[in-house]
Design a protein around this motif. Structure first.
Motif, PDB file in Angstrom:
ATOM      1  N   ALA A 267      -0.629  15.317   7.536  1.00  0.00           N
ATOM      2  CA  ALA A 267       0.232  14.422   8.350  1.00  0.00           C
ATOM      3  C   ALA A 267      -0.043  12.819   7.863  1.00  0.00           C
ATOM      4  CB  ALA A 267      -0.451  14.503   9.674  1.00  0.00           C
ATOM      5  N   CYS A 268      -0.930  12.703   6.826  1.00  0.00           N
ATOM      6  CA  CYS A 268      -1.040  11.349   6.363  1.00  0.00           C
ATOM      7  C   CYS A 268      -0.534  10.928   5.066  1.00  0.00           C
ATOM      8  CB  CYS A 268      -2.816  10.849   6.378  1.00  0.00           C
ATOM      9  SG  CYS A 268      -3.328  11.166   7.884  1.00  0.00           S
ATOM     10  N   ASP A 269      -0.310   9.819   4.624  1.00  0.00           N
ATOM     11  CA  ASP A 269       0.542   9.586   3.297  1.00  0.00           C
ATOM     12  C   ASP A 269      -0.374   8.358   2.608  1.00  0.00           C
ATOM     13  OD1 ASP A 269       2.851  10.858   4.062  1.00  0.00           O
ATOM     14  OD2 ASP A 269       3.433   9.330   5.348  1.00  0.00           O
ATOM     15  N   LEU A 270      -0.620   8.997   1.337  1.00  0.00           N
ATOM     16  CA  LEU A 270      -1.239   8.097   0.415  1.00  0.00           C
ATOM     17  C   LEU A 270      -0.249   7.187  -0.168  1.00  0.00           C
ATOM     18  CD1 LEU A 270      -3.723   7.516  -1.098  1.00  0.00           C
ATOM     19  CD2 LEU A 270      -3.375   9.190  -2.717  1.00  0.00           C
ATOM     20  N   MET A 271      -0.597   5.874  -0.256  1.00  0.00           N
ATOM     21  CA  MET A 271       0.609   4.708  -0.560  1.00  0.00           C
ATOM     22  C   MET A 271      -0.148   4.073  -1.641  1.00  0.00           C
ATOM     23  SD  MET A 271       2.049   4.501   3.176  1.00  0.00           S
ATOM     24  CE  MET A 271       3.709   3.780   2.763  1.00  0.00           C
ATOM     25  N   ILE A 272       0.589   3.398  -2.599  1.00  0.00           N
ATOM     26  CA  ILE A 272       0.334   2.392  -3.502  1.00  0.00           C
ATOM     27  C   ILE A 272       0.579   1.065  -2.942  1.00  0.00           C
ATOM     28  CG2 ILE A 272       0.421   1.434  -5.876  1.00  0.00           C
ATOM     29  CD1 ILE A 272       1.414   4.306  -6.695  1.00  0.00           C
ATOM     30  N   SER A 273      -0.379   0.179  -2.716  1.00  0.00           N
ATOM     31  CA  SER A 273      -0.247  -1.054  -2.348  1.00  0.00           C
ATOM     32  C   SER A 273       0.356  -1.831  -3.731  1.00  0.00           C
ATOM     33  CB  SER A 273      -1.282  -1.914  -1.589  1.00  0.00           C
ATOM     34  OG  SER A 273      -1.428  -1.310  -0.213  1.00  0.00           O
ATOM     35  N   GLN A 274      -0.515  -2.137  -4.444  1.00  0.00           N
ATOM     36  CA  GLN A 274      -0.308  -2.826  -5.697  1.00  0.00           C
ATOM     37  C   GLN A 274      -1.113  -2.350  -7.099  1.00  0.00           C
ATOM     38  OE1 GLN A 274      -2.558  -4.715  -7.552  1.00  0.00           O
ATOM     39  NE2 GLN A 274      -4.334  -4.354  -5.860  1.00  0.00           N
ATOM     40  N   VAL A 275      -0.526  -2.499  -8.174  1.00  0.00           N
ATOM     41  CA  VAL A 275      -1.291  -1.983  -9.211  1.00  0.00           C
ATOM     42  C   VAL A 275      -1.270  -3.085 -10.442  1.00  0.00           C
ATOM     43  CG1 VAL A 275      -0.467   0.406  -8.888  1.00  0.00           C
ATOM     44  CG2 VAL A 275       1.183  -1.110 -10.360  1.00  0.00           C
ATOM     45  N   VAL A 276      -0.895  -4.332 -10.037  1.00  0.00           N
ATOM     46  CA  VAL A 276      -0.959  -5.548 -10.829  1.00  0.00           C
ATOM     47  C   VAL A 276      -2.313  -6.441 -10.747  1.00  0.00           C
ATOM     48  CG1 VAL A 276       1.397  -5.263 -11.300  1.00  0.00           C
ATOM     49  CG2 VAL A 276       0.613  -6.796  -9.501  1.00  0.00           C
ATOM     50  N   ASN A 277      -2.989  -6.268  -9.966  1.00  0.00           N
ATOM     51  CA  ASN A 277      -4.343  -7.143  -9.708  1.00  0.00           C
ATOM     52  C   ASN A 277      -5.501  -6.689 -10.571  1.00  0.00           C
ATOM     53  OD1 ASN A 277      -2.499  -8.745  -8.066  1.00  0.00           O
ATOM     54  ND2 ASN A 277      -3.253  -7.801  -6.282  1.00  0.00           N
ATOM     55  N   PRO A 278      -6.463  -7.494 -10.566  1.00  0.00           N
ATOM     56  CA  PRO A 278      -7.851  -7.008 -11.348  1.00  0.00           C
ATOM     57  C   PRO A 278      -8.369  -5.634 -10.990  1.00  0.00           C
ATOM     58  CG  PRO A 278      -7.922  -9.281 -11.011  1.00  0.00           C
ATOM     59  CD  PRO A 278      -6.490  -8.806 -10.389  1.00  0.00           C
ATOM     60  N   LEU A 279      -8.031  -5.219  -9.570  1.00  0.00           N
ATOM     61  CA  LEU A 279      -8.271  -3.917  -8.980  1.00  0.00           C
ATOM     62  C   LEU A 279      -7.035  -3.260  -8.356  1.00  0.00           C
ATOM     63  CD1 LEU A 279     -11.782  -4.740  -6.923  1.00  0.00           C
ATOM     64  CD2 LEU A 279     -11.533  -3.737  -9.259  1.00  0.00           C
ATOM     65  N   VAL A 280      -6.965  -2.003  -8.421  1.00  0.00           N
ATOM     66  CA  VAL A 280      -5.917  -1.454  -7.755  1.00  0.00           C
ATOM     67  C   VAL A 280      -6.135  -1.202  -6.296  1.00  0.00           C
ATOM     68  CG1 VAL A 280      -4.543   0.968  -7.569  1.00  0.00           C
ATOM     69  CG2 VAL A 280      -5.386  -0.048  -9.935  1.00  0.00           C
ATOM     70  N   THR A 281      -5.018  -1.379  -5.508  1.00  0.00           N
ATOM     71  CA  THR A 281      -5.209  -0.935  -4.051  1.00  0.00           C
ATOM     72  C   THR A 281      -4.248  -0.167  -3.629  1.00  0.00           C
ATOM     73  OG1 THR A 281      -5.688  -3.510  -3.655  1.00  0.00           O
ATOM     74  CG2 THR A 281      -5.029  -2.284  -1.689  1.00  0.00           C
ATOM     75  N   VAL A 282      -4.703   0.732  -2.684  1.00  0.00           N
ATOM     76  CA  VAL A 282      -4.017   2.027  -2.372  1.00  0.00           C
ATOM     77  C   VAL A 282      -4.342   1.932  -0.729  1.00  0.00           C
ATOM     78  CG1 VAL A 282      -3.932   3.292  -4.335  1.00  0.00           C
ATOM     79  CG2 VAL A 282      -5.649   3.854  -2.593  1.00  0.00           C
ATOM     80  N   ARG A 283      -3.301   2.719  -0.031  1.00  0.00           N
ATOM     81  CA  ARG A 283      -3.630   2.865   1.564  1.00  0.00           C
ATOM     82  C   ARG A 283      -3.407   4.306   1.924  1.00  0.00           C
ATOM     83  NH1 ARG A 283       1.277   0.352   0.362  1.00  0.00           N
ATOM     84  NH2 ARG A 283       3.059   0.611   2.002  1.00  0.00           N
ATOM     85  N   VAL A 284      -3.967   4.630   2.967  1.00  0.00           N
ATOM     86  CA  VAL A 284      -3.620   6.004   3.782  1.00  0.00           C
ATOM     87  C   VAL A 284      -3.051   5.449   5.138  1.00  0.00           C
ATOM     88  CG1 VAL A 284      -4.423   8.123   4.579  1.00  0.00           C
ATOM     89  CG2 VAL A 284      -5.300   7.368   2.483  1.00  0.00           C
ATOM     90  N   LYS A 285      -1.944   6.054   5.343  1.00  0.00           N
ATOM     91  CA  LYS A 285      -1.094   5.853   6.443  1.00  0.00           C
ATOM     92  C   LYS A 285      -1.763   7.083   7.466  1.00  0.00           C
ATOM     93  CE  LYS A 285       3.348   5.767   8.918  1.00  0.00           C
ATOM     94  NZ  LYS A 285       4.867   5.869   8.575  1.00  0.00           N
ATOM     95  N   VAL A 286      -2.174   6.516   8.705  1.00  0.00           N
ATOM     96  CA  VAL A 286      -2.651   7.634   9.750  1.00  0.00           C
ATOM     97  C   VAL A 286      -1.815   7.503  10.913  1.00  0.00           C
ATOM     98  CG1 VAL A 286      -4.429   8.495  11.193  1.00  0.00           C
ATOM     99  CG2 VAL A 286      -4.961   7.606   8.772  1.00  0.00           C
ATOM    100  N   PRO A 287      -0.705   8.145  11.238  1.00  0.00           N
ATOM    101  CA  PRO A 287       0.222   7.975  12.199  1.00  0.00           C
ATOM    102  C   PRO A 287      -0.600   8.115  13.458  1.00  0.00           C
ATOM    103  CG  PRO A 287       1.025   9.625  10.977  1.00  0.00           C
ATOM    104  CD  PRO A 287      -0.519   9.450  10.237  1.00  0.00           C
ATOM    105  N   LYS A 288      -0.212   7.324  14.436  1.00  0.00           N
ATOM    106  CA  LYS A 288      -0.980   7.308  15.777  1.00  0.00           C
ATOM    107  C   LYS A 288      -0.738   8.479  16.541  1.00  0.00           C
ATOM    108  CE  LYS A 288      -1.594   2.249  16.379  1.00  0.00           C
ATOM    109  NZ  LYS A 288      -0.993   1.187  17.266  1.00  0.00           N
ATOM    110  N   GLU A 289       0.410   9.259  16.271  1.00  0.00           N
ATOM    111  CA  GLU A 289       0.696  10.419  16.850  1.00  0.00           C
ATOM    112  C   GLU A 289      -0.282  11.471  16.898  1.00  0.00           C
ATOM    113  OE1 GLU A 289       4.509  11.762  15.858  1.00  0.00           O
ATOM    114  OE2 GLU A 289       3.835  12.171  13.662  1.00  0.00           O
ATOM    115  N   ILE A 290      -0.904  11.366  15.774  1.00  0.00           N
ATOM    116  CA  ILE A 290      -1.922  12.639  15.383  1.00  0.00           C
ATOM    117  C   ILE A 290      -3.376  12.436  16.024  1.00  0.00           C
ATOM    118  CG2 ILE A 290      -0.742  13.304  13.253  1.00  0.00           C
ATOM    119  CD1 ILE A 290      -3.185  12.134  11.726  1.00  0.00           C
ATOM    120  N   LEU A 291      -3.567  10.846  16.540  1.00  0.00           N
ATOM    121  CA  LEU A 291      -4.786  10.534  17.124  1.00  0.00           C
ATOM    122  C   LEU A 291      -4.901  10.663  18.658  1.00  0.00           C
ATOM    123  CD1 LEU A 291      -5.222   7.336  14.971  1.00  0.00           C
ATOM    124  CD2 LEU A 291      -6.429   9.658  14.584  1.00  0.00           C
TER     125      LEU A 291
END
Length: 291
Positions: A267-291
């Protein structure tokens, strides 16, 4: 109470050494003038990030703002009410920027005019989606450049940090010392060419304190929570973000970790925020409907 900070009150790193330029109470509203990531040094297409460009003065963040009563272990909650854009922004790419390094032989600038809710790029109209690239609190015992993301926040370049969202940031020192800047009129996930539409802005926000700690920056929108994690590699960042999602769902729903892992997978999505900074940032989207 309403406060305002002008864009000349900036820092280029997030540090416990910086004195707050403003102290506010929980519930107060602040209008923050932000500078663009190049400090408004590129305003025409004849200007580029050349060899003599001062990269120690990029991604300025307006602040710091101390929040009365915020103590280490707390969470500062930033509610973003609106983002008002300047009338033009800048897009830049250079030979060494992003995952495909041989596209440009030299740095190239595009000035993008803002017309209402649209940005003009090479004669085409693209809808603006204003977001904040840099937002964070001071770390406990070191200085971190505003170009770099981490547990404190910083250069997260996450497009869900927009009007209507709430950003949850860990507090490491008394008052938190919140700073923000690097607004984009539009940016795609990954920010793969090195920049979004970099632009000056007026950000209206309110601040509050939550005594429930967060491990790393978290963004809440109307329909989801986004759990962010930054690391040296995509694999490490993905592992950290997914681990956060498992723990978040498990604790919220009081279910075993393995069941939360299953729910994350379906039910969740693994998403890329940015790949161009000194560290890579990703995020996981947790829909409220599953909570």
């Amino acid at each position: 109470m309403l406060h305002r900070i002008e864009r000349d009150r900036v820092v280029y790193d997030m540090s416990p050494e910086h004195k707050p330029v403003l102290e506010v109470s929980p519930g107060d509203t602040v209008i923050v003038e932000t500078e663009d990531c190049f400090c408004h040094r590129i305003v025409s297409e004849s200007q580029t990030v050349g060899g003599d460009f001062d990269f120690t003065h990029v991604n300025p963040a307006t602040g710091p703002i101390a929040v009365k009563g915020a103590m280490p272990g707390d969470t500062i909650v930033v509610s973003i009410e609106s983002i008002e854009l300047d009338d033009q922004g800048v897009i830049e790419t250079c030979p060494s920027w992003g995952p495909v390094s041989n596209v440009s032989k030299s740095c190239v600038t595009e000035i993008a005019k803002i017309h209402g809710n649209y940005v003009s790029f090479m004669g085409k109209r693209i809808e603006v989606r204003p977001m904040i690239g840099v937002i964070g609190n001071a770390p406990a015992d070191k200085s971190i450049p505003c170009t770099t993301p981490g547990r404190h926040g910083g250069n997260l370049d996450t497009k869900n940090i927009m009007a209507g969202s709430r950003v949850y940031l860990p507090v490491f020192i008394k008052g938190g010392n919140l700073s923000l800047g690097d607004v984009h009129a539009r940016m795609g996930d990954g920010e793969v060419g090195g920049t979004g539409v970099e632009i000056r802005a007026l950000v209206r926000l309110s601040v509050d304190i939550d005594k429930m700690p967060v491990e790393s920056p978290t963004v809440e929108t109307e329909d989801a929570f986004y759990l962010l994690f930054s690391a040296q590699t995509m694999e490490e960042a993905s592992r950290g973000a997914v681990k956060r999602a498992i723990e978040f769902i498990s604790d919220w729903k009081s279910i075993p970790r393995e069941k939360a892992y299953m729910l994350t997978s379906i039910a969740c999505d693994l998403m890329i925020s940015q790949v161009v900074n000194p560290l890579v940032t990703v995020r996981v989207k947790v829909p409220k409907e599953i909570l």
